[in-house]
Design an enzyme around this catalytic site. Structure first.
Site, mmCIF file in Angstrom:
data_model
loop_
_atom_site.group_PDB
_atom_site.id
_atom_site.type_symbol
_atom_site.label_atom_id
_atom_site.label_comp_id
_atom_site.label_asym_id
_atom_site.label_seq_id
_atom_site.Cartn_x
_atom_site.Cartn_y
_atom_site.Cartn_z
ATOM 1 N N GLY A 120 51.408 47.080 46.216
ATOM 2 C CA GLY A 120 51.646 45.640 46.115
ATOM 3 C C GLY A 120 52.270 45.308 44.767
ATOM 4 N N ARG A 144 52.540 60.853 54.885
ATOM 5 C CA ARG A 144 52.243 60.331 56.232
ATOM 6 C C ARG A 144 53.250 59.217 56.522
ATOM 7 N NH1 ARG A 144 47.410 61.167 53.819
ATOM 8 N NH2 ARG A 144 47.097 59.038 53.136
ATOM 9 N N GLY A 194 49.202 51.387 41.949
ATOM 10 C CA GLY A 194 47.745 51.279 42.001
ATOM 11 C C GLY A 194 47.147 52.624 42.389
ATOM 12 N N ASP A 195 45.902 52.629 42.800
ATOM 13 C CA ASP A 195 45.256 53.918 43.048
ATOM 14 C C ASP A 195 45.904 54.691 44.192
ATOM 15 O OD1 ASP A 195 44.287 52.338 45.068
ATOM 16 O OD2 ASP A 195 42.186 52.903 44.809
ATOM 17 N N THR A 233 47.747 46.851 38.915
ATOM 18 C CA THR A 233 47.105 46.167 40.032
ATOM 19 C C THR A 233 46.476 44.879 39.518
ATOM 20 O OG1 THR A 233 45.234 46.123 41.561
ATOM 21 C CG2 THR A 233 45.089 47.723 39.800
ATOM 22 N N ASP A 260 44.026 43.747 40.882
ATOM 23 C CA ASP A 260 42.600 43.890 41.189
ATOM 24 C C ASP A 260 41.781 44.428 40.011
ATOM 25 O OD1 ASP A 260 43.528 43.182 43.643
ATOM 26 O OD2 ASP A 260 43.094 45.082 44.643
ATOM 27 N N ASP A 320 40.989 47.518 39.341
ATOM 28 C CA ASP A 320 39.946 48.404 39.865
ATOM 29 C C ASP A 320 40.127 49.875 39.483
ATOM 30 O OD1 ASP A 320 42.153 48.897 41.394
ATOM 31 O OD2 ASP A 320 41.177 48.642 43.333
ATOM 32 N N ARG A 370 32.859 16.990 47.965
ATOM 33 C CA ARG A 370 32.947 18.083 48.934
ATOM 34 C C ARG A 370 32.535 19.413 48.336
ATOM 35 N NH1 ARG A 370 38.942 16.515 51.193
ATOM 36 N NH2 ARG A 370 38.245 15.348 53.016
ATOM 37 N N MET A 383 41.869 37.265 45.840
ATOM 38 C CA MET A 383 42.106 38.696 46.087
ATOM 39 C C MET A 383 41.170 39.563 45.239
ATOM 40 S SD MET A 383 46.176 39.199 46.546
ATOM 41 C CE MET A 383 46.983 38.832 48.107
ATOM 42 N N ARG A 390 40.350 42.855 46.802
ATOM 43 C CA ARG A 390 40.013 43.931 47.741
ATOM 44 C C ARG A 390 38.541 44.324 47.627
ATOM 45 N NH1 ARG A 390 42.364 47.183 51.607
ATOM 46 N NH2 ARG A 390 43.793 45.488 52.005
ATOM 47 N N GLU A 442 37.836 38.329 48.464
ATOM 48 C CA GLU A 442 38.173 38.648 49.859
ATOM 49 C C GLU A 442 37.308 39.765 50.439
ATOM 50 O OE1 GLU A 442 42.263 40.007 49.935
ATOM 51 O OE2 GLU A 442 41.893 41.475 48.356
ATOM 52 N N ARG A 498 35.607 22.369 52.628
ATOM 53 C CA ARG A 498 36.972 22.836 52.874
ATOM 54 C C ARG A 498 37.137 24.223 52.263
ATOM 55 N NH1 ARG A 498 36.758 18.900 55.568
ATOM 56 N NH2 ARG A 498 38.143 17.084 55.562
ATOM 57 N N GLN A 514 48.614 34.642 43.772
ATOM 58 C CA GLN A 514 47.987 35.345 42.642
ATOM 59 C C GLN A 514 48.857 36.498 42.136
ATOM 60 O OE1 GLN A 514 43.461 35.791 43.799
ATOM 61 N NE2 GLN A 514 44.687 35.326 45.585
ATOM 62 N N ARG A 515 49.801 36.941 42.960
ATOM 63 C CA ARG A 515 50.630 38.082 42.567
ATOM 64 C C ARG A 515 52.034 37.678 42.147
ATOM 65 N NH1 ARG A 515 49.523 42.245 47.147
ATOM 66 N NH2 ARG A 515 51.781 42.100 47.385
HETATM 67 O O1 F6P Z 1 45.802 45.371 45.671
HETATM 68 C C1 F6P Z 1 46.418 44.187 45.438
HETATM 69 C C2 F6P Z 1 46.235 43.265 46.603
HETATM 70 O O2 F6P Z 1 46.838 42.054 46.243
HETATM 71 C C3 F6P Z 1 44.799 43.075 47.055
HETATM 72 O O3 F6P Z 1 44.102 42.233 46.199
HETATM 73 C C4 F6P Z 1 45.021 42.565 48.440
HETATM 74 O O4 F6P Z 1 43.931 42.833 49.286
HETATM 75 C C5 F6P Z 1 46.201 43.337 48.907
HETATM 76 O O5 F6P Z 1 46.897 43.753 47.760
HETATM 77 C C6 F6P Z 1 47.127 42.538 49.793
HETATM 78 O O6 F6P Z 1 48.159 43.359 50.197
HETATM 79 P P1 F6P Z 1 49.440 42.852 51.005
HETATM 80 O O7 F6P Z 1 50.490 42.540 49.982
HETATM 81 O O8 F6P Z 1 49.803 44.004 51.852
HETATM 82 O O9 F6P Z 1 49.068 41.633 51.789
#
Ligand code: F6P
Length: 401
Positions: free
Chosen positions: A28, A96, A131-132, A154, A156, A158, A191, A198, A200, A251, A294, A302-303
């Protein structure tokens, strides 16, 4: 520190041998990738080396039409931009590789093509920014003898071998700003607002942004939640005259004894997509409390967009450090931030362990002190945090790329 004499790696000397290195971004996207590409190119260029830009992750080494020798103009004006000028993919895996046939999609091992093309292009080394998942692929190629250097990315955060990854700070800033905005509308309408973020299998984004953004409840994968504890916190706030509540849900958050919530199955070569836990939590809160509730998913916002100053700087430091490793022929390593220095660790170590929020983390403690609930009665009732049951890390099979 990569130039430290202590570890036997002296500062670089001007090199006579001109190297040719490839660079690709995998998995990602994340803010700061362009800062890495720019820094790697400029450092290599200053050594007089050539840099091959490889498009769409390892795909560019399977189909070499997706490669181009980078020029100074290619990296001009990209430091502050989001995304990656090389493109990326988290769909394909060279070991793969999904191929469409009459009977459906089959997975083929195309790693030999990658090695063959690497040699055909006369590359001396390959920088994999990922990422990993992408770094695990880089490790597999390293074991096959390819000179590879990893750069961790990443949102994340992580990866355990580095203190932090670039992209994380930007994501946290985006979520924090969203929480500021949600506060005013939540308060006006009295509310409960549930924000799914995000991360993961880890709760770093939810935790950091939740605390910085003044959330009342933060649900993270590391602490399975009990919806009754969530409701108890909302009611406790109401008793204190606080008629709105803000909930941040990672998530990958899971109810006690339950499973992660997925919005889509994995397609061949890819991974299942998490999503939906925010809606589920909001529905339960609404049902139990009768409060107007809501939910929203911040998703790829976020990315996207500009990296923060921190991420630009870290990306720049990582990019130049990766080229310095290449200069020293220290292949099979990943650059890592071990404050205050950027250093390096073997790729093997880099991908061996997922970095989850430790239950004795100082931020968790501070959040608990402030009365933020993690949806656990242990936390809500003030019992010691050690009583909170940690969840076993998920299988490494579900890697990101
Ligand atoms: O690893 C980064 C991340 O943004 C995660 O937080 C999220 O679950 C995943 O990638 C989403 O991936 P995609 O871009 O395939 O929707």
């Amino acid at each position: 520190m990569l130039y430290s004499r202590k570890d036997g790696h002296p500062p670089p000397m001007p090199t006579k041998k001109k190297k040719r290195i490839g660079i690709l971004t995998g998995g990602g996207d994340c803010p700061g990738l362009n800062a890495v590409i720019r820094a790697a190119f400029q450092t290599a260029h200053n050594f007089g080396w050539d840099v091959l830009g490889i498009e769409d992750s390892f795909d560019g080494l399977i189909d070499t039409r997706k490669t181009r020798w980078l020029k100074p103009a290619d990296v001009r004006g990209i430091l502050h931009t989001g995304g990656t000028i090389l493109g990326t993919s988290n769909k394909t895996h060279p070991f793969r590789f999904p191929v469409k046939t009459k009977t459906g999609v089959v997975l083929q091992d195309r790693s030999r093509d990658v090695v063959r093309n690497f040699k055909k292009l006369k590359l001396d080394g390959l920088i994999v920014v990922g990422g990993d998942g992408s770094l695990a692929i880089a490790l597999e190629f390293s074991k096959k003898g390819l000179p590879v250097i990893g750069v961790p990315k990443t949102i994340d955060n992580d990866l355990s071998a580095t203190d932090v990854t670039f992209g994380f700070d930007t994501a946290v800033s985006v979520v924090t700003e969203a929480l500021d905005r949600l506060h005013t509308t939540a308060q006006s309408h009295r509310r409960v607002m549930v924000l799914e973020v995000m991360g993961r299998h880890v709760g770093w984004i939810a935790l950091h942004a939740g605390v910085a953004g003044g959330a009342d409840i933060i649900l993270i994968p590391e602490i399975p939640f009990d919806i009754q504890a969530v409701v108890a916190k909302i009611r406790e706030r109401e008793r204190r005259g606080r008629s709105f509540s803000i909930v941040v849900v990672a998530e990958g958050a899971v109810p006690v004894g339950g499973e992660e919530t997925y919005q889509a199955q994995a397609v061949a070569g890819g991974q299942a997509r998490l999503g939906g836990i925010g809606d589920a939590v909001a529905a339960q809160i609404g049902e139990i409390t009768g409060n107007e509730t809501r939910s929203l998913v911040l998703g790829h916002l976020q990315r996207g967009g500009q990296p923060t100053t921190f991420d630009r700087l870290l990306g720049t430091r990582f990019g130049s450090a990766a080229v310095r490793l290449a200069l020293q022929d220290r292949w099979g390593q990943m650059v890592a931030l071990v404050p205050p220095d950027v250093t390096s660790v073997p790729l093997e170590k880099a991908v061996s362990e997922m970095k989850r929020v430790p239950l004795d983390s100082d931020i968790l403690r501070a959040a608990g002190d402030l009365g933020i609930s993690f949806g656990s009665f242990n936390n809500a009732s003030g019992e010691p945090r050690e009583a909170v049951t940690a969840r076993a890390p998920p299988a490494r099979a579900r890697r990101k790329r």
